[in-house]
Design an enzyme around this catalytic site. Structure first.
Site, PDB file in Angstrom:
ATOM      1  N   THR A  92      -1.544   7.074  -0.661  1.00 28.16           N
ATOM      2  CA  THR A  92      -0.638   6.141  -1.064  1.00 28.16           C
ATOM      3  C   THR A  92      -1.975   4.763  -1.037  1.00 28.16           C
ATOM      4  O   THR A  92      -3.020   5.547  -1.342  1.00 28.16           O
ATOM      5  CB  THR A  92      -0.908   6.036   0.565  1.00 28.16           C
ATOM      6  OG1 THR A  92      -0.671   4.211   1.060  1.00 28.16           O
ATOM      7  CG2 THR A  92      -2.202   5.633   1.405  1.00 28.16           C
ATOM      8  N   ASP A  93      -1.315   3.557  -1.584  1.00 22.12           N
ATOM      9  CA  ASP A  93      -2.095   2.868  -2.365  1.00 22.12           C
ATOM     10  C   ASP A  93      -2.635   1.858  -0.842  1.00 22.12           C
ATOM     11  O   ASP A  93      -4.062   0.722  -1.092  1.00 22.12           O
ATOM     12  CB  ASP A  93      -1.400   1.509  -2.475  1.00 22.12           C
ATOM     13  CG  ASP A  93      -0.194   1.528  -2.146  1.00 22.12           C
ATOM     14  OD1 ASP A  93       0.100   1.413  -0.593  1.00 22.12           O
ATOM     15  OD2 ASP A  93       1.237   0.213  -2.474  1.00 22.12           O
ATOM     16  N   GLU A  94      -2.907   2.910   0.086  1.00 20.21           N
ATOM     17  CA  GLU A  94      -3.050   1.677   1.285  1.00 20.21           C
ATOM     18  C   GLU A  94      -4.519   1.619   0.962  1.00 20.21           C
ATOM     19  O   GLU A  94      -5.406   1.163   1.975  1.00 20.21           O
ATOM     20  CB  GLU A  94      -2.356   2.597   3.018  1.00 20.21           C
ATOM     21  CG  GLU A  94      -1.381   1.307   2.626  1.00 20.21           C
ATOM     22  CD  GLU A  94      -0.314   1.450   3.959  1.00 20.21           C
ATOM     23  OE1 GLU A  94      -1.594   1.735   5.151  1.00 20.21           O
ATOM     24  OE2 GLU A  94       0.891   1.807   4.324  1.00 20.21           O
TER      25      GLU A  94
ATOM     26  N   TYR B  44      -3.886   5.585   9.952  1.00 19.30           N
ATOM     27  CA  TYR B  44      -3.342   6.231   8.913  1.00 19.30           C
ATOM     28  C   TYR B  44      -4.340   6.226   7.459  1.00 19.30           C
ATOM     29  O   TYR B  44      -4.105   7.201   6.844  1.00 19.30           O
ATOM     30  CB  TYR B  44      -2.189   5.728   8.900  1.00 19.30           C
ATOM     31  CG  TYR B  44      -1.642   6.173   7.487  1.00 19.30           C
ATOM     32  CD1 TYR B  44      -0.660   7.090   6.845  1.00 19.30           C
ATOM     33  CD2 TYR B  44      -1.201   4.973   6.170  1.00 19.30           C
ATOM     34  CE1 TYR B  44       0.077   7.980   5.940  1.00 19.30           C
ATOM     35  CE2 TYR B  44      -0.510   5.432   5.120  1.00 19.30           C
ATOM     36  CZ  TYR B  44       0.135   6.600   4.991  1.00 19.30           C
ATOM     37  OH  TYR B  44       0.981   6.680   3.640  1.00 19.30           O
TER      38      TYR B  44
ATOM     39  N   LYS C 138      -5.704   9.176   4.887  1.00 15.68           N
ATOM     40  CA  LYS C 138      -5.022   9.524   3.594  1.00 15.68           C
ATOM     41  C   LYS C 138      -6.256   9.127   2.853  1.00 15.68           C
ATOM     42  O   LYS C 138      -6.732   9.677   1.954  1.00 15.68           O
ATOM     43  CB  LYS C 138      -4.170   8.996   2.797  1.00 15.68           C
ATOM     44  CG  LYS C 138      -2.832   8.605   4.106  1.00 15.68           C
ATOM     45  CD  LYS C 138      -2.772  10.438   3.536  1.00 15.68           C
ATOM     46  CE  LYS C 138      -1.576  10.221   2.320  1.00 15.68           C
ATOM     47  NZ  LYS C 138      -1.360  11.557   2.181  1.00 15.68           N
TER      48      LYS C 138
HETATM   49  P1  NAD Z   1       7.293  11.061   6.505  1.00 17.87           P
HETATM   50  O1  NAD Z   1       6.251  10.478   8.136  1.00 17.87           O
HETATM   51  O2  NAD Z   1       8.731  10.493   6.325  1.00 17.87           O
HETATM   52  O3  NAD Z   1       7.249  12.978   6.142  1.00 17.87           O
HETATM   53  C1  NAD Z   1       6.754  13.701   6.688  1.00 17.87           C
HETATM   54  C2  NAD Z   1       7.091  15.247   6.493  1.00 17.87           C
HETATM   55  O4  NAD Z   1       5.678  16.214   6.952  1.00 17.87           O
HETATM   56  C3  NAD Z   1       7.391  14.876   7.845  1.00 17.87           C
HETATM   57  O5  NAD Z   1       8.810  16.489   7.257  1.00 17.87           O
HETATM   58  C4  NAD Z   1       7.357  16.086   8.755  1.00 17.87           C
HETATM   59  O6  NAD Z   1       7.676  17.023   9.997  1.00 17.87           O
HETATM   60  C5  NAD Z   1       5.473  16.851   7.882  1.00 17.87           C
HETATM   61  N1  NAD Z   1       4.860  17.317   8.377  1.00 17.87           N
HETATM   62  C6  NAD Z   1       3.745  16.458   9.644  1.00 17.87           C
HETATM   63  N2  NAD Z   1       2.781  16.857   9.468  1.00 17.87           N
HETATM   64  C7  NAD Z   1       3.066  18.246   9.500  1.00 17.87           C
HETATM   65  C8  NAD Z   1       1.926  19.595   9.670  1.00 17.87           C
HETATM   66  N3  NAD Z   1       0.857  19.388  10.061  1.00 17.87           N
HETATM   67  N4  NAD Z   1       2.246  20.430   8.611  1.00 17.87           N
HETATM   68  C9  NAD Z   1       3.733  20.622   8.088  1.00 17.87           C
HETATM   69  N5  NAD Z   1       4.157  19.356   7.611  1.00 17.87           N
HETATM   70  C10 NAD Z   1       4.276  18.257   8.704  1.00 17.87           C
HETATM   71  O7  NAD Z   1       6.295  10.876   4.790  1.00 17.87           O
HETATM   72  P2  NAD Z   1       7.000   9.782   3.973  1.00 17.87           P
HETATM   73  O8  NAD Z   1       7.481   8.319   4.123  1.00 17.87           O
HETATM   74  O9  NAD Z   1       7.426  11.188   3.436  1.00 17.87           O
HETATM   75  O10 NAD Z   1       5.242  10.287   3.282  1.00 17.87           O
HETATM   76  C11 NAD Z   1       5.791  11.707   2.293  1.00 17.87           C
HETATM   77  C12 NAD Z   1       3.992  11.361   1.944  1.00 17.87           C
HETATM   78  O11 NAD Z   1       3.737  10.491   1.078  1.00 17.87           O
HETATM   79  C13 NAD Z   1       2.851  11.052   2.685  1.00 17.87           C
HETATM   80  O12 NAD Z   1       1.508  12.285   2.775  1.00 17.87           O
HETATM   81  C14 NAD Z   1       2.603   9.843   2.233  1.00 17.87           C
HETATM   82  O13 NAD Z   1       1.395   9.811   3.234  1.00 17.87           O
HETATM   83  C15 NAD Z   1       2.873   9.695   0.876  1.00 17.87           C
HETATM   84  N6  NAD Z   1       3.411   8.389   0.834  1.00 17.87           N
HETATM   85  C16 NAD Z   1       4.156   7.682   1.844  1.00 17.87           C
HETATM   86  C17 NAD Z   1       4.760   6.162   0.756  1.00 17.87           C
HETATM   87  C18 NAD Z   1       5.859   5.527   1.950  1.00 17.87           C
HETATM   88  O14 NAD Z   1       6.419   3.925   1.493  1.00 17.87           O
HETATM   89  N7  NAD Z   1       6.549   6.041   2.649  1.00 17.87           N
HETATM   90  C19 NAD Z   1       4.406   5.615   0.138  1.00 17.87           C
HETATM   91  C20 NAD Z   1       3.071   6.466  -0.785  1.00 17.87           C
HETATM   92  C21 NAD Z   1       2.738   7.104   0.402  1.00 17.87           C
HETATM   93  O1  DAU Z   2       1.477   0.907   0.836  1.00 18.20           O
HETATM   94  C1  DAU Z   2       2.226   2.995   0.618  1.00 18.20           C
HETATM   95  C2  DAU Z   2       2.645   2.767   2.597  1.00 18.20           C
HETATM   96  O2  DAU Z   2       3.819   2.156   2.696  1.00 18.20           O
HETATM   97  C3  DAU Z   2       2.652   3.931   2.552  1.00 18.20           C
HETATM   98  O3  DAU Z   2       1.671   5.526   2.734  1.00 18.20           O
HETATM   99  C4  DAU Z   2       3.371   4.667   4.526  1.00 18.20           C
HETATM  100  O4  DAU Z   2       3.964   5.962   5.095  1.00 18.20           O
HETATM  101  C5  DAU Z   2       4.663   3.868   4.433  1.00 18.20           C
HETATM  102  O5  DAU Z   2       4.806   3.762   5.634  1.00 18.20           O
HETATM  103  C6  DAU Z   2       4.391   2.396   3.761  1.00 18.20           C
HETATM  104  O6  DAU Z   2       2.983   1.660   4.923  1.00 18.20           O
HETATM  105  P1  DAU Z   2       3.448   0.084   5.729  1.00 18.20           P
HETATM  106  O7  DAU Z   2       2.802  -0.058   7.032  1.00 18.20           O
HETATM  107  O8  DAU Z   2       3.644  -0.812   4.608  1.00 18.20           O
HETATM  108  O9  DAU Z   2       5.231   0.466   5.850  1.00 18.20           O
HETATM  109  P2  DAU Z   2       5.484  -0.831   6.945  1.00 18.20           P
HETATM  110  O10 DAU Z   2       7.086  -0.215   6.939  1.00 18.20           O
HETATM  111  O11 DAU Z   2       5.983  -0.101   8.579  1.00 18.20           O
HETATM  112  O12 DAU Z   2       5.764  -2.172   7.103  1.00 18.20           O
HETATM  113  C7  DAU Z   2       5.993  -2.567   5.809  1.00 18.20           C
HETATM  114  C8  DAU Z   2       5.876  -4.325   6.236  1.00 18.20           C
HETATM  115  O13 DAU Z   2       7.193  -4.958   7.089  1.00 18.20           O
HETATM  116  C9  DAU Z   2       4.411  -4.309   6.842  1.00 18.20           C
HETATM  117  O14 DAU Z   2       3.579  -5.585   6.600  1.00 18.20           O
HETATM  118  C10 DAU Z   2       4.373  -4.434   8.027  1.00 18.20           C
HETATM  119  C11 DAU Z   2       5.881  -4.816   8.668  1.00 18.20           C
HETATM  120  N1  DAU Z   2       7.083  -4.456   9.393  1.00 18.20           N
HETATM  121  C12 DAU Z   2       7.120  -3.361   9.454  1.00 18.20           C
HETATM  122  C13 DAU Z   2       7.820  -2.960  10.537  1.00 18.20           C
HETATM  123  C14 DAU Z   2       8.198  -1.550  11.389  1.00 18.20           C
HETATM  124  C15 DAU Z   2       7.718  -5.939  10.556  1.00 18.20           C
HETATM  125  O15 DAU Z   2       7.239  -7.344   9.969  1.00 18.20           O
HETATM  126  N2  DAU Z   2       8.613  -5.327  11.134  1.00 18.20           N
HETATM  127  C16 DAU Z   2       8.672  -3.706  11.716  1.00 18.20           C
HETATM  128  O16 DAU Z   2       9.200  -4.267  12.506  1.00 18.20           O
END
Ligand code: NAD
Ligand code: DAU
Length: 350
Positions: free
Chosen positions: A132-134, A158, A162
């Protein structure tokens, strides 16, 4: 075949559906099915022999070792993680266990398997770590976007977990020469995203007539990427990335949260002209340690590997809204007791 971890989650499921939509190479999908894992995400593959699903923890070294020996994948694409920042603030332990210890154990399993391969298979093997970019921390308004050279400065449990997993992956390349690739992507949105994250939460709350909870002043900025574009970037890095390298992935779509929510309300109004969803916007207590701004410089993957995002925020968001409107059954299944407990705990009790 390839092995995908976390393939029942949001990005992993979209990745597998697309992978099998554009080729015939089989996928072994290992997922623990936590609250975020949803096997219904893979319903179209129910009777597709190219998708093998095993419910297991990435940290279960014995099961992972057995599966690697049996299926002999040519690559591992590692999505599995605890992924929600707010949950990491309420309870960081699972994040440490899966994202750090789990990734470490998976790396150990991968290393043992990789070392047992014949020379040519060892050369072509890849371990792609999805991050992630975080990990880069928070930008102020005038800072340049994150590049692959930006120092790590994670601010939440989180992102710290990562960051830690990224360091382990890096170390396995430098120490053991395990052919790793790391991608650091910005915020994804699209079909099948669990409605704890901003965009799906706002869509379902808007449709249910509930409050649209915007944290703080709503001016925190995220750089949005449609999930299919993330998946195509991962396929590109897997095919053409150089082992040991890191690639940033982003959509050039920086937006303040309040603007995201207003855009959503506007698109929903085009579908329901009698409603004014903006009336549901409610400013709520801010997230502790809330990162102000993320922005990704994706020049490296664009120039070196030839990847480009296809969707703009407007086209991607319209597709996303349509998907949620057309999948009430998916939403009903997700909207269960555990989900309601999270919503009550986080938004009602604070
Ligand atoms: P998600 O939470 O929707 O899915 C995570 C999946 O991993 C789930 O199916 C869960 O059951 C599985 N999991 C969790 N713990 C596990 C374990 N110990 N063993 C096996 N499986 C397990 O997450 P996502 O949004 O699909 O993100 C996927 C990946 O991409 C993550 O590594 C996240 O950090 C990264 N990522 C997400 C975003 C985003 O915006 N969602 C952006 C950048 C990177
Ligand atoms: O940047 C990549 C990341 O983006 C991933 O690594 C994470 O897995 C993914 O969850 C996401 O993280 P964020 O914290 O940025 O996503 P989230 O959707 O939780 O929140 C997006 C923005 O919106 C953040 O600034 C918080 C705000 N927010 C979020 C929720 C859930 C609100 O204002 N209200 C809300 O109820």
């Amino acid at each position: 075949m390839i092995l995908v971890t976390g393939g029942a989650g949001f990005i992993g499921a979209n990745f597998i559906l697309e992978w099998l939509g554009c080729g015939d190479e089989a996928v072994l999908n290992i997922d623990k099915l936590t609250y975020a894992g949803n096997i219904d995400n893979l319903a179209p593959l129910k009777s597709d022999a190219r998708h093998i699903f095993v419910r297991a923890d990435i940290g279960d070294t014995s099961t992972i070792g057995t599966l690697l020996k049996k299926y002999q994948p040519r690559a591992i694409v590692h999505f599995a993680a605890e992924s929600h920042v707010d949950r990491s603030i309420h309870g960081p332990a699972d994040f440490i266990e899966t994202n750090i210890v789990g990734t470490f154990r998976l790396l150990e399993s991968a290393r043992a398997y990789w070392q047992s391969l014949p020379d040519d298979a060892r050369q072509s093997f890849r371990f792609l770590h999805v991050s992630t970019d975080e990990v880069y921390g928070s930008l102020s308004a005038d800072d340049p976007a994150f590049s692959e050279m930006t120092p790590y400065a994670p601010n939440s449990p989180y992102s710290a977990s990562k960051a830690s997993s990224d360091h382990l992956v890096r170390a396995y390349y430098h120490t053991y020469r395990l052919p790793t690739l790391t991608t650091n992507c910005s915020n994804n949105y699209g079909p099948r995203q669990f409605p704890e994250k901003l965009i799906p939460l706002m869509i379902i709350n808007a449709l249910a007539g509930k409050a649209l909870p915007v944290y703080g002043d709503g001016k925190n900025i995220r750089d949005w990427l449609y999930v299919d574009d993330h998946c195509s970037a991962i396929r590109t890095v897997l095919a053409k990335g150089v082992p040991g390298e890191v690639y940033n992935i982003g959509g050039n779509a920086e937006m303040a949260n309040i603007d995201v929510v207003h855009t959503l309300c506007r698109l929903l109004k085009e579908i329901y002209p009698d409603k004014d969803f903006t009336e549901q916007i409610t400013f709520v207590k801010d997230r502790p340690g809330h990162d102000r701004r993320y922005a990704i410089n994706a020049e490296k993957i664009c120039t070196q590997l030839g990847w480009r995002p296809r969707e703009t925020f407007a086209t991607g968001l319209a597709k996303t809204i349509r998907w949620y409107l057309d999948h009430q059954d998916w939403l009903d299944a997700v909207n269960n007791k555990t989900y309601q407990q999270w919503i009550d705990r986080h938004y009602v009790q604070g």
